[in-house]
Design an enzyme around this catalytic site. Structure first.
Site, short mmCIF file in Angstrom:
data_model
loop_
_atom_site.label_atom_id
_atom_site.label_comp_id
_atom_site.label_asym_id
_atom_site.label_seq_id
_atom_site.Cartn_x
_atom_site.Cartn_y
_atom_site.Cartn_z
N TYR A 1 70.57 98.27 75.79
CA TYR A 1 70.97 96.90 76.12
C TYR A 1 72.49 96.75 76.02
O TYR A 1 73.13 96.23 76.94
CB TYR A 1 70.29 95.92 75.16
CG TYR A 1 70.61 94.47 75.43
CD1 TYR A 1 69.98 93.78 76.46
CD2 TYR A 1 71.56 93.79 74.67
CE1 TYR A 1 70.28 92.45 76.72
CE2 TYR A 1 71.87 92.47 74.92
CZ TYR A 1 71.22 91.81 75.95
OH TYR A 1 71.54 90.49 76.20
N ASP B 1 62.76 83.73 89.77
CA ASP B 1 62.29 84.24 88.48
C ASP B 1 60.98 85.00 88.67
O ASP B 1 60.21 84.70 89.58
CB ASP B 1 62.09 83.08 87.50
CG ASP B 1 62.12 83.52 86.04
OD1 ASP B 1 63.09 83.16 85.35
OD2 ASP B 1 61.19 84.23 85.61
#
Length: 268
Positions: free
Chosen positions: A158, A37
Site C-alpha cells: 500500500y 464504484d
C-alpha cells in the site's frame, strides 16, 4: 456556490467515504458528476441524492482493476455530459491481513494493490487526457496517502503504491501542462470514514489523536474540500503537487507528545 460551475467530474470510488463527500461537494458547487464504484447500488443512490438536491449526476459501475471498465467510465461521462474536465482518481485498496512486512507479504496481494491503487490512476488519466485536451484543459486529482511518505510495520505494498501515485502525479503534470491539464494529489492521514470507524477501536483512535498536532481527527469533507479546491479554477497555478491533509500528525518531532507528558509530570 458555483466554484466548479460548468465542469464535468468523474469521481471513482464515489459511493462512500471520501469519494462520496467529494462528489456531493462538487455537485453542490455546480459540477455535473459521474459517480463510479464497484458498489453500483451505492453509486446510484449517491447520484439520486445529488439530483434530489438539485444537482446533476449519474451512478455507474466501475472495476478499477479492469482497464476496459475504466475506459467505459470515461466514455460514459463524455457521452452523457459532453466532456470531462475533472477526474478524481480515488479508488484505493488495503489489506491488513495479506499486505504485511517485506518478508511475509503475499506477492499476489502486492500485484493486486499495484494494479488497483496505481495502475488505475495511470489508466484513468490515459483515457481522460485526450478528452480534456479536446475540451481545452482539465484537472486530474489523485488520492495518495501519508503512507506514501512514511514507513510502517505492515502495508508495504500500500505504501509503495501510494508513493508511486505521488510521483506519477508529477509526471502527468509535467507531460500535459502545456495542454492546460493540471494534475495534483491529496494525501490523507487518518480520516474518519465509515470504514475507519468500523475497523478501528477507540484505543487505536486515541493513539492517532496523541500524535495529531490538531486536537481532532479528519472527516471525509476535509479531503472533499481539498479536492474541490484543486478541481476549481482557484488552483489554476497549482500543478504536480501533493497536498498533505493529515492534521499535523507527521510534521513534529515524534518525541513531542511523550516529552510534553514528561514535562507535565515533572511540574506536578
Amino acid at each position: 456556490m458555483g466554484r466548479v460551475q460548468g465542469k464535468v467530474a468523474l469521481v471513482t470510488g464515489g459511493a462512500s467515504g471520501i469519494g462520496l463527500s467529494t462528489a456531493a461537494l462538487l455537485a453542490k458547487e455546480g459540477a455535473k458528476v459521474v459517480i463510479a464504484d464497484f458498489n453500483m447500488e451505492g453509486a446510484r443512490e449517491a447520484a439520486e441524492n445529488i439530483k434530489a438536491n438539485g444537482g446533476d449526476a449519474f451512478g455507474i459501475f466501475l472495476d478499477a482493476g479492469d482497464e476496459n471498465s475504466i475506459k467505459e467510465a470515461i466514455e460514459f461521462t463524455v457521452k452523457n455530459f459532453g466532456k470531462i474536465s475533472v477526474l478524481f482518481n480515488n479508488v484505493g485498496l488495503t489489506n491488513l491481513k495479506k499486505d504485511l512486512d517485506v518478508v511475509n507479504i503475499d506477492l499476489d496481494e502486492w500485484d493486486r494493490l499495484m494494479n488497483v491503487n496505481l495502475k488505475s490512476v495511470l489508466i484513468g488519466s490515459k483515457f481522460a487526457i485526450p478528452h480534456m485536451i479536446e475540451a481545452g484543459g482539465g484537472s486530474i486529482i489523485n488520492t495518495a496517502s501519508m503512507a506514501g511518505f512514511t514507513g510502517d510495520t505492515i502495508r508495504a505494498a500500500y505504501g509503495a503504491s501510494k508513493a508511486a501515485v505521488v510521483n506519477l502525479t508529477k509526471y502527468i503534470a509535467t507531460q500535459y501542462g502545456k495542454d492546460k491539464i493540471r494534475c495534483n494529489a491529496v494525501a490523507p492521514g487518518l480520516i474518519l470514514t465509515p470504514a475507519a470507524k468500523n475497523n478501528m477501536t477507540p484505543e487505536v483512535l486515541d493513539i492517532f489523536a496523541k500524535y495529531n498536532t490538531l486536537p481532532y481527527h479528519g472527516e471525509p469533507d476535509d479531503i472533499g474540500y481539498t479536492v474541490l479546491f484543486l478541481a476549481s479554477d482557484e488552483s489554476k497555478f497549482i500543478t504536480g503537487q501533493t497536498i498533505q491533509v493529515e492534521g499535523g500528525h507527521y510534521i513534529a518531532n515524534p518525541s513531542v507528545p511523550d516529552f510534553n507528558e514528561y514535562m507535565k509530570k515533572a511540574q506536578s
